[in-house]
Scaffold this active site. Structure first.
Site, short mmCIF file in Angstrom:
data_model
loop_
_atom_site.label_atom_id
_atom_site.label_comp_id
_atom_site.label_asym_id
_atom_site.label_seq_id
_atom_site.Cartn_x
_atom_site.Cartn_y
_atom_site.Cartn_z
N ALA A 18 0.87 -1.17 0.00
CA ALA A 18 0.00 0.00 0.00
C ALA A 18 0.90 1.22 0.00
CB ALA A 18 -0.91 -0.01 1.21
N LEU A 73 2.19 -1.09 4.73
CA LEU A 73 2.07 0.36 4.64
C LEU A 73 3.45 0.95 4.42
CD1 LEU A 73 -0.51 1.08 7.51
CD2 LEU A 73 -0.92 0.38 5.13
N ASP A 74 3.73 1.29 3.17
CA ASP A 74 5.05 1.76 2.76
C ASP A 74 5.29 3.19 3.24
OD1 ASP A 74 7.49 1.58 0.96
OD2 ASP A 74 6.46 3.31 0.08
N ALA A 75 6.51 3.43 3.77
CA ALA A 75 6.95 4.79 4.16
C ALA A 75 5.92 5.49 5.04
CB ALA A 75 7.24 5.62 2.91
N ILE A 76 5.25 4.74 5.87
CA ILE A 76 4.09 5.26 6.59
C ILE A 76 4.46 6.31 7.65
CG2 ILE A 76 4.07 3.49 8.41
CD1 ILE A 76 0.99 4.78 6.47
#
Length: 583
Positions: free
Chosen positions: A139, A237-240
């Protein structure tokens, strides 16, 4: 979806914190409409599954959708063939890196969240893979491509997208912003309403989304539930950590970011409780584990980012002191939550997660070792405007391999690192290039100009199969040993994420993991000799605390018999997974 009164109250509380009490009811209704739309599709996939619970056989595998190719075949079909031939029965979770249309960063600048890149295949290929494995989708929701439809509509003045992106200006003081890049934070764009300066944390092609707008939040919730409807069992959750921006702050780990994650967790708990969240936060350890939430109410899994640099340092130095000290500080997560352990990934080896765990001179040693073995160092911008190392861009096997190592020695040293990763508490994740024994892809770096390409080589399927079948190839030596480790691990309850753990320092050159001792959970002692020499270790303190055990090594299939002092020898670079049973 009928919502219990107390659950609705929890939604309203979170939404009021983010957007004010006046907006909370309207936004909740929007969320409920999205859930109701996807609920029939999700229900068909759920198979009446309960809440997510990870076990010892939950082993993950990270790969690109186009990692292997074959002429005239869609890459997802080729990947599915590889998985069926080489990982079936060993791996349970497949993490497919962004397989959507993209414009840069090898997939992490998404053009269309709901499409599969046509060269990869279609959603039917993803669904087909999901019949044999649990799938993890990326995501990429901190930002979206400058070539996306959403951004195009914003540029054209479409009112529905007016607040999707963060407009600011060079006159605003953003000097305190912490980010993992040294590129300009703001990028100027020509829009139908004139020039606008927009927030671009990672690059000018990756436009940050504006979560201060409820419309953005609702659009992303729709995307996430769409992924669940297509078979996602884990959402990454990428780079969240950088999600919420607030000028005058560091714009990382803000309370609003944590609240958004809690909100997403609540949505999934209510609509698809079998789906887990994992947060990708390449930051110092204390900040990283904060994404479990204070009561375990955020991510079910967090990447154990400190493990890769500390483990590499331990093997290169033949000394486990710093690794053991950090491991001993690991806290038991809330019930149902666990660590996500890895050594290599599509990105580099994080330096920031080693901050405060390794002295600066030891971090410098890792950087020098990386450069000496053909890698590169990426930098980040600090709060005071200076730059410092952010990640080591090098293949993990290449980092550990000395110039004079034979293929046997290189494989042995590398597999030692992988055995340690597999023995750690949590869910282990194997990167594609680790499983097949790849080394630095330096030619790719020259072509792309991107340091991360060094560990992102795409492979021809037929060539890979041939190399894996060659008796003396490095690939075969690594893959064969990996199969053995994975097979053993998946069958041992002591490796369950819920099993107790501790890390006694038996010898400075030995990394030891005790699993399952506190509740007599099929106890196991994992002993790993980091040294190029044989060492003697004593189990006296362990036996005094827990009683004496018979020791059977699950890997060599032999009984280990300590002497009268409870001591025994461990060979150079030897891995012993000792199953304990009462005499």
């Amino acid at each position: 979806m009928p919502v219990k009164k107390e659950i609705r109250a929890e939604f309203i509380k979170k939404l009021s914190f983010l957007y004010g009490s006046g907006e909370a009811d309207r936004i909740f209704d929007g969320i409920n409409d999205i859930i109701n739309f996807y609920q029939p599709l999700i229900y068909k996939l759920s198979n009446n599954a309960g809440r997510a619970k990870f076990r010892e056989n939950d082993i993950a595998f990270t790969t690109y959708g186009d990692q292997v190719s074959s002429e005239n075949e869609k890459t997802l079909k080729v990947l599915n063939k590889f998985l069926g031939n080489y990982v079936s029965g060993l791996i349970k979770i497949i993490h497919i890196l962004p397989f959507y249309p993209y414009s840069s960063d090898d997939g992490f600048s998404v053009i269309d969240y709901k499409e599969v890149k046509k060269e990869n295949g279609g959603w039917e290929d993803i669904v087909s893979m999901g019949k044999n494995f649990n799938l993890m989708f990326d995501a990429v929701i901190n930002h979206i491509s400058a070539k996306s439809g959403w951004f195009g509509k914003y540029l054209a003045g479409d009112e529905a997208f007016r607040n999707f992106f963060i407009e600011t200006g060079p006159s605003i003081d953003l000097s305190g912003v912490i980010r993992p890049r040294t590129l300009p934070l703001l990028t100027k764009f020509d829009t139908s309403k004139g020039e606008k300066w927009l927030w671009t944390t990672f690059s000018a092609d990756q436009i940050d989304l504006n979560y201060e707008s409820p419309d953005t939040l609702l659009a992303i919730i729709d995307v996430l539930l769409f992924y669940v409807s297509q078979g996602a069992r884990v959402l990454r959750l990428d780079a969240i950590a950088y999600l919420w921006k607030k000028p005058g702050t560091k714009c990382v780990h803000l309370p609003e970011t944590h609240e958004v994650i809690k909100l997403l967790r609540l949505i999934l708990d209510e609509s698809a409780p079998y789906v887990s969240i994992i947060t990708e936060t390449n930051v110092p350890h204390k900040d990283n584990i904060s994404y479990f939430g204070k009561n375990g109410d955020e991510a079910q899994m967090v990447y154990n980012f400190s493990l890769p640099p500390l483990l590499a340092h331990a093997i290169l130095m033949e000394n486990s002191t710093f690794l053991s000290s950090w491991a001993s500080s690991l806290e038991v997560p809330a019930c149902g939550n666990t660590y996500f352990n890895f050594t290599a990934s599509h990105d580099g080896i994080g330096v920031t997660p080693a901050t405060g765990l390794l002295p600066q001179e030891e971090i410098d040693f890792l950087c020098k070792s990386t450069l000496a073995r053909g890698g590169n160092i990426s930098s980040k911008k600090n709060e005071n405007g200076t730059e410092s190392p952010y990640e080591l861009n090098i293949n993990y096997l290449s980092l550990l391999k000395a110039d004079n190592d034979s293929s046997d020695a290189a494989a042995e040293k590398f597999m030692l690192s992988q055995a340690i990763m597999l023995s750690m508490p949590g869910v282990p994740c194997v990167y594609f290039h680790s499983l097949v024994g790849s080394v630095n892809f330096t030619e790719g770096v020259k072509i792309s100009g991107a340091f991360r390409t060094i560990n992102r080589e795409k492979l021809d399927f037929k060539t890979l199969v041939k190399e894996l079948s060659e008796k003396d190839s490095l690939r075969r030596k690594v893959y064969t040993r990996y199969r053995e480790l994975l097979s053993v691990r998946a069958g041992e309850k002591a490796f369950s994420p819920d099993a107790s753990f501790s890390f006694p320092l038996l010898h400075p050159s030995v990394f030891t993991v005790l699993r399952g001792f506190e509740k007599n959970e099929n106890p196991l002692i994992a002993v790993h000799n980091l040294s190029s020499k044989s060492v003697r270790v004593s189990l006296k303190n362990i036996f005094e605390k827990y009683g004496a055990f018979n020791l059977f090594d699950l890997l060599s299939r032999r009984t280990i018999v300590p002497d009268e002092k409870s001591e025994f020898s461990v060979n150079p670079l030897e891995i012993l997974w000792l199953k304990c049973s009462r005499p």
